[in-house]
Design a protein around this motif. Structure first.
Motif, PDB file in Angstrom:
ATOM      1  N   LEU A 104       1.143  -1.186  -0.221  1.00 50.66           N
ATOM      2  CA  LEU A 104       0.090   0.227  -0.226  1.00 50.66           C
ATOM      3  C   LEU A 104       0.757   1.232   0.084  1.00 50.66           C
ATOM      4  N   THR A 105       0.871   2.742  -0.778  1.00 50.15           N
ATOM      5  CA  THR A 105       1.790   3.474  -1.364  1.00 50.15           C
ATOM      6  C   THR A 105       0.769   4.776  -0.858  1.00 50.15           C
ATOM      7  N   GLN A 106       0.872   5.720  -0.390  1.00 49.90           N
ATOM      8  CA  GLN A 106       0.232   6.653  -0.459  1.00 49.90           C
ATOM      9  C   GLN A 106       1.534   7.921  -0.425  1.00 49.90           C
ATOM     10  N   ASN A 107       1.812   9.242  -1.181  1.00 53.21           N
ATOM     11  CA  ASN A 107       3.027  10.204  -0.852  1.00 53.21           C
ATOM     12  C   ASN A 107       1.623  11.279   0.017  1.00 53.21           C
ATOM     13  N   ARG A 108       2.419  12.029   1.098  1.00 56.57           N
ATOM     14  CA  ARG A 108       1.713  12.978   2.006  1.00 56.57           C
ATOM     15  C   ARG A 108       0.863  13.367   1.156  1.00 56.57           C
ATOM     16  N   ILE A 109       0.136  14.341  -0.195  1.00 56.66           N
ATOM     17  CA  ILE A 109      -0.513  15.120  -0.744  1.00 56.66           C
ATOM     18  C   ILE A 109      -1.476  13.539  -0.791  1.00 56.66           C
ATOM     19  N   HIS A 110      -1.495  12.357  -0.734  1.00 58.63           N
ATOM     20  CA  HIS A 110      -2.423  11.476  -1.226  1.00 58.63           C
ATOM     21  C   HIS A 110      -3.033  10.947   0.046  1.00 58.63           C
ATOM     22  N   ALA A 111      -2.346  11.286   1.542  1.00 53.58           N
ATOM     23  CA  ALA A 111      -2.435  10.995   2.759  1.00 53.58           C
ATOM     24  C   ALA A 111      -4.244  12.008   2.943  1.00 53.58           C
ATOM     25  N   ARG A 112      -3.758  13.748   2.486  1.00 49.12           N
ATOM     26  CA  ARG A 112      -3.724  14.656   2.716  1.00 49.12           C
ATOM     27  C   ARG A 112      -5.253  14.130   3.176  1.00 49.12           C
ATOM     28  N   ARG A 113      -5.510  13.810   1.362  1.00 44.52           N
ATOM     29  CA  ARG A 113      -7.208  13.628   0.539  1.00 44.52           C
ATOM     30  C   ARG A 113      -6.955  12.282   0.629  1.00 44.52           C
ATOM     31  N   GLY A 114      -6.432  11.149   1.187  1.00 52.78           N
ATOM     32  CA  GLY A 114      -7.414  10.028   1.396  1.00 52.78           C
ATOM     33  C   GLY A 114      -7.709   9.448   0.632  1.00 52.78           C
ATOM     34  N   VAL A 115      -6.486   9.031  -0.538  1.00 53.35           N
ATOM     35  CA  VAL A 115      -6.022   8.518  -1.711  1.00 53.35           C
ATOM     36  C   VAL A 115      -5.207   7.236  -0.980  1.00 53.35           C
ATOM     37  N   ALA A 116      -5.344   6.260  -1.744  1.00 58.69           N
ATOM     38  CA  ALA A 116      -3.811   4.907  -1.764  1.00 58.69           C
ATOM     39  C   ALA A 116      -3.686   4.000  -3.260  1.00 58.69           C
ATOM     40  N   HIS A 117      -2.775   3.714  -3.565  1.00 55.39           N
ATOM     41  CA  HIS A 117      -2.290   2.883  -4.358  1.00 55.39           C
ATOM     42  C   HIS A 117      -2.425   1.862  -3.574  1.00 55.39           C
ATOM     43  N   LEU A 118      -2.986   0.812  -4.141  1.00 57.85           N
ATOM     44  CA  LEU A 118      -2.488  -0.805  -3.880  1.00 57.85           C
ATOM     45  C   LEU A 118      -2.168  -1.692  -5.034  1.00 57.85           C
ATOM     46  N   LEU A 148       8.306   7.131  11.421  1.00 55.10           N
ATOM     47  CA  LEU A 148       6.912   5.794  10.864  1.00 55.10           C
ATOM     48  C   LEU A 148       7.079   5.142  10.371  1.00 55.10           C
ATOM     49  N   ARG A 149       8.799   4.772  10.489  1.00 54.36           N
ATOM     50  CA  ARG A 149       9.382   3.402   9.759  1.00 54.36           C
ATOM     51  C   ARG A 149       8.996   2.593  11.646  1.00 54.36           C
ATOM     52  N   GLY A 150       8.960   1.236  10.395  1.00 50.08           N
ATOM     53  CA  GLY A 150       8.711   0.217  11.639  1.00 50.08           C
ATOM     54  C   GLY A 150       8.027  -1.057  11.078  1.00 50.08           C
ATOM     55  N   TRP A 156      16.171  15.491   1.267  1.00 50.84           N
ATOM     56  CA  TRP A 156      16.979  14.119   2.509  1.00 50.84           C
ATOM     57  C   TRP A 156      16.951  13.783   3.818  1.00 50.84           C
ATOM     58  N   GLY A 157      17.541  14.888   3.486  1.00 49.40           N
ATOM     59  CA  GLY A 157      17.346  15.092   5.699  1.00 49.40           C
ATOM     60  C   GLY A 157      16.178  14.932   6.484  1.00 49.40           C
ATOM     61  N   LEU A 158      15.327  15.642   5.624  1.00 48.81           N
ATOM     62  CA  LEU A 158      14.205  16.254   6.248  1.00 48.81           C
ATOM     63  C   LEU A 158      13.555  14.878   5.802  1.00 48.81           C
ATOM     64  N   GLU A 159      13.311  13.818   5.240  1.00 48.97           N
ATOM     65  CA  GLU A 159      12.882  12.132   4.349  1.00 48.97           C
ATOM     66  C   GLU A 159      12.941  11.658   5.588  1.00 48.97           C
ATOM     67  N   GLU A 160      15.004  11.992   6.192  1.00 51.55           N
ATOM     68  CA  GLU A 160      14.860  10.965   7.301  1.00 51.55           C
ATOM     69  C   GLU A 160      14.205  11.354   8.721  1.00 51.55           C
ATOM     70  N   TRP A 161      14.259  13.202   8.463  1.00 54.25           N
ATOM     71  CA  TRP A 161      14.025  13.217  10.239  1.00 54.25           C
ATOM     72  C   TRP A 161      12.810  12.952  10.141  1.00 54.25           C
ATOM     73  N   VAL A 196       4.322  -6.858   8.687  1.00 53.50           N
ATOM     74  CA  VAL A 196       4.014  -5.781   7.961  1.00 53.50           C
ATOM     75  C   VAL A 196       5.358  -4.688   7.626  1.00 53.50           C
ATOM     76  N   TYR A 197       5.324  -4.094   7.397  1.00 51.17           N
ATOM     77  CA  TYR A 197       6.678  -3.482   7.083  1.00 51.17           C
ATOM     78  C   TYR A 197       6.319  -2.275   6.865  1.00 51.17           C
ATOM     79  N   ARG A 198       6.674  -1.276   8.043  1.00 52.93           N
ATOM     80  CA  ARG A 198       6.252   0.496   6.516  1.00 52.93           C
ATOM     81  C   ARG A 198       7.376   1.701   7.057  1.00 52.93           C
ATOM     82  N   SER A 199       7.782   2.207   5.656  1.00 49.83           N
ATOM     83  CA  SER A 199       8.545   3.001   5.546  1.00 49.83           C
ATOM     84  C   SER A 199       8.331   4.293   5.044  1.00 49.83           C
ATOM     85  N   GLY A 200       8.469   5.435   4.901  1.00 51.43           N
ATOM     86  CA  GLY A 200       8.713   6.422   4.417  1.00 51.43           C
ATOM     87  C   GLY A 200       8.351   7.766   4.471  1.00 51.43           C
ATOM     88  N   TRP A 201       8.115   8.765   4.199  1.00 52.68           N
ATOM     89  CA  TRP A 201       7.484   9.991   5.139  1.00 52.68           C
ATOM     90  C   TRP A 201       6.917  10.635   3.668  1.00 52.68           C
TER      91      TRP A 201
END
Lengths: 522, 178
Positions: free
Chosen positions: A470-484, B95-97, B85-90, B106-111
């Motif tokens: 499941l993937t979403q970027n910040r904007i997607h997250a704000r809009r409540g959208v996600a890719h599967l 969220l990483r877990g 890059w630093g912002l992404e890491e910070w 299940v693994y979650r990552s990325g800002w």
């Protein structure tokens, strides 16, 4: 049948014609390896004609000797549930393959093999992806018998749910299934298949061909020109601008001709049918095709992981889709470098491409590959409207430099007009694409549609999933959208821009299907 | 209608399927954060030197000093890239877990672009515990879980303690035999 079957118990060599086939095969391999040298020798022919001849002779002798030795030292047999092969000239190799490790057996027939009424056999195994075994010549009946022996799973695999209901009537399913083939390509349909290929891919070939032969063409033209009487010359010169108009037509014609010829060669007398009983897990989709190289392959129904229907606007005119069926990759992951190979190439899993699927055949194929589809009422999944806006803006921004350029060169009005045209065109296209993106699910299967001019439909069974992403970027997250993304062992199915809650629900449902599934997945 | 009777057998109780609650996600070891910071810092330092080194050399030994616009431009690009890059890491660190449930990992990552991958235990073909020099120094390891799918279907959980990685692996071995 039993006497043929018995004949595989003792180690034996292949059919004597195999020697000839091997010579041809080895010569081909050698030529492929040494053609630059040969070419270089040929170019310097005058000085080195002798060496060239010697090199050719040496190559020929080596080829023949190699083929004879290979033929002599190659033997195989099937015994005690294992396929034994002895081969190798300097290094002796003994290969034992347990029959349950055999992934697929292909039977193919090239021109030499056809002339002598024999065929070649290739065995793909699970595990090491590169390794494969080849037998170059066997009588057709023998090859079929051997294939049946190698692919039969004698021991009943534990399928607690699936084996009971149908085991009462396995014989009837077998006979009915063999009697009516799923698809038999007749010549008119074959021509339609050829006409509905993707011609654009062949245009490059056509241009290449024209460029290669233009030197010869000029000479011929010059010779003819000398013979043309004076009056005609003026007329011809007058008409010569027509050449500019004609050449694209010529190229297009050549491209279509290439598609026609290649698809006739490939799909000649194609036949698709189902054989075996589902209860014993021997039911398999069989396919034979080919004019010069005749090939036959099969995919066991329970090993099908991923199915894709593909259509272009030409194919929709004829109402014919092409369907691609994939079996789990031998040796695990599908390599990007290997997945581009054709259907018969080993390595990255077995693929079958079937042209000319109309809606009736598609329904039959669906019923075969996904017997429980639709398990219950279908739910339709569509991307949110936001996906359309994003697509429009992205595509529009890409074309905007065009408008800016026009405005800079021709003035503000032209720029505005150009911009409006670009944006409305892109908007219309995005709308079409957005409408074409939808999926249906019954809680166990997923059928995902995508595209507008070139349409694709991928169908998978969630019980055979490998992972869900499941993937979403910040904007997607704000809009409540996600890719599967649903990963199977031989391809993915993607759903983009779903409402986030729905995406999560689908993900959890799919994972729970995998977890609750009993028995093997391939 | 396809008359296949065995369909009824594997119905799932749809009301009761387990939902994944991402609140339960377990953070990875803080020492892994240190490792990421070390990587970020050394790359920042390295690229900074690569950019600033030649300019300084020209300014000191060259005939004329490079224009200040060049400093601003190169420095700006460097700061922007390293900053993002630093912002992404910070921002991405909290969220990483990972999450180990009864039947899946299940693994979650990325800002900026957040990815949540779920792999059922029964689909894992083999696993690998990897510990590089940084990991040995700071005391963490990476658990790699391979499925039969393509690269996207493999799971890599970095920043686990050796004991946790072994435990997950043991759980895997137990789970795959039932």
């Amino acid at each position: 049948m039993t006497d043929v079957r018995f004949a595989f118990e003792v180690p034996r060599r292949q059919h004597a014609v195999g020697l000839l086939v091997l010579v041809g095969w080895q010569a081909q391999k050698m030529l492929r390896a040494a053609w630059p040298i040969l070419l270089a020798a040929y170019v310097q022919q005058e000085e080195d004609a002798k060496y060239f001849a010697w090199a050719l002779a040496a190559g020929a002798v080596l080829t023949v000797v190699g083929a004879v030795l290979h033929f002599w030292r190659f033997s195989f047999n099937v015994k005690e549930g294992k396929f034994h092969v002895h081969k190798g000239v300097l290094v002796r190799e003994k290969i034992n393959i347990p029959l349950e490790r055999v992934q697929a057996v292909h039977v193919e027939q090239n021109l030499i093999q056809r002339a002598f009424g024999v065929c070649g056999l290739r065995v793909d195994t699970a595990g090491s992806s590169g390794s494969e075994l080849r037998i170059h010549a066997l009588k057709w009946a023998e090859a079929q018998a051997l294939r049946e022996m190698l692919t039969a799973e004698d021991e009943p695999v534990e399928v607690p749910n699936e084996s009971t209901p149908e085991s009462e009537q396995p014989s009837t399913t077998r006979t009915t299934a063999t009697r009516s083939p799923l698809l038999e390509l007749d010549v008119p349909t074959l021509l339609k298949v050829g006409l509905s290929q993707n011609h654009l891919a062949k245009v490059a070939f056509a241009i290449g061909g024209v460029v290669t032969f233009q030197g010869v063409a000029w000479e011929v033209v010059a010779e003819l020109w000398a013979k043309v009487p004076g009056l005609w010359r003026t007329i011809l010169l007058f008409l010569s601008p027509l050449l500019l108009v004609i050449s694209p037509v010529v190229i297009a014609t050549v491209a279509v001709a290439i598609s026609l010829v290649t698809s006739v060669l490939k799909h000649w007398q194609m036949r698709l049918w189902v054989e075996g009983s589902r209860a014993k897990r021997t039911a398999a989709l069989h396919l034979t095709q080919g004019l010069l190289n005749r090939q036959s392959m099969q995919i066991p129904l329970h090993k099908v992981q991923w199915v894709m229907w593909e259509s272009t606007w030409i194919r929709r005119l004829f109402s014919m889709d092409t369907v691609h069926i994939r079996q789990a990759a031998a040796g695990g992951a599908v390599d990007a470098s290997q997945s581009g190979n054709g259907g018969m190439d080993g390595g990255g899993g077995m693929k079958m491409g079937i042209p000319a699927m109309n809606s009736k055949r598609t329904r039959r194929l669906e019923a075969l590959l996904f017997p429980s589809w639709p398990e219950r009422r279908l739910v339709t999944l569509r991307p949110v409207k936001y996906a359309f806006w994003i697509r429009w803006v992205k595509r529009g921004l890409i074309l905007t430099p065009l408008a800016v350029g026009a405005g800079w060169a021709l003035g503000l009005e032209w720029g505005m007009a150009m911009g409006a045209m670009c944006w409305s065109w892109v908007g219309w296209l995005s709308r079409k694409v957005h409408r074409g993106q939808w999926a249906t699910t019954d809680g166990r299967h997923l059928s995902a549609h995508r595209g507008w001019l070139f349409r694709r439909r991928v169908m998978i069974d969630w019980t055979k999933l490998q992972a869900v992403e499941l993937t979403q970027n910040r904007i997607h997250a704000r809009r409540g959208v996600a890719h599967l993304t649903f990963h199977t062992s031989s391809g993915v199915a993607q759903l983009s821009y779903l409402p986030e809650a729905q995406a999560r629900q689908l993900r959890d449902l799919a994972v729970s299907r995998v977890v609750s599934q009993q028995g093997p997945w391939m | 209608m396809p008359s296949i009777p065995h369909v009824k057998n594997d119905l799932v109780d749809l009301a009761g399927w387990p939902e994944l609650d991402e609140v339960d996600v377990v953070a990875v070891l803080p020492s892994y954060a240190k490792a990421r910071a070390v990587v970020w810092g050394s790359v920042a330092l390295g690229t900074g030197l690569v950019v600033a080194g030649p300019l300084t050399a020209i300014a000191v030994w060259g005939d004329s000093a490079p224009p200040w616009q060049l400093w601003v431009m190169l420095g700006g690009v460097w700061a922007l890239v390293m900053g993002l890059w630093g912002l992404e890491e910070w921002k991405g660190w909290p969220l990483r877990g990972y999450l180990v449930r009864e039947h899946d990992v299940v693994y979650r990552s990325g800002w900026w672009s957040r990815t949540v991958v779920a792999v059922p235990f029964s689909r894992i073909q083999h696993s690998e515990i990897q510990q590089g020099p940084l990991g040995r120094w700071l005391g963490y390891c990476t658990l790699k879980l391979y499925t039969a799918g393509a690269a996207g279907a493999n799971l890599e959980i970095p920043g686990l303690s050796m004991a946790t990685a072994r435990n997950i692996r043991r759980l895997l071995e137990d789970g795959s035999h039932d």
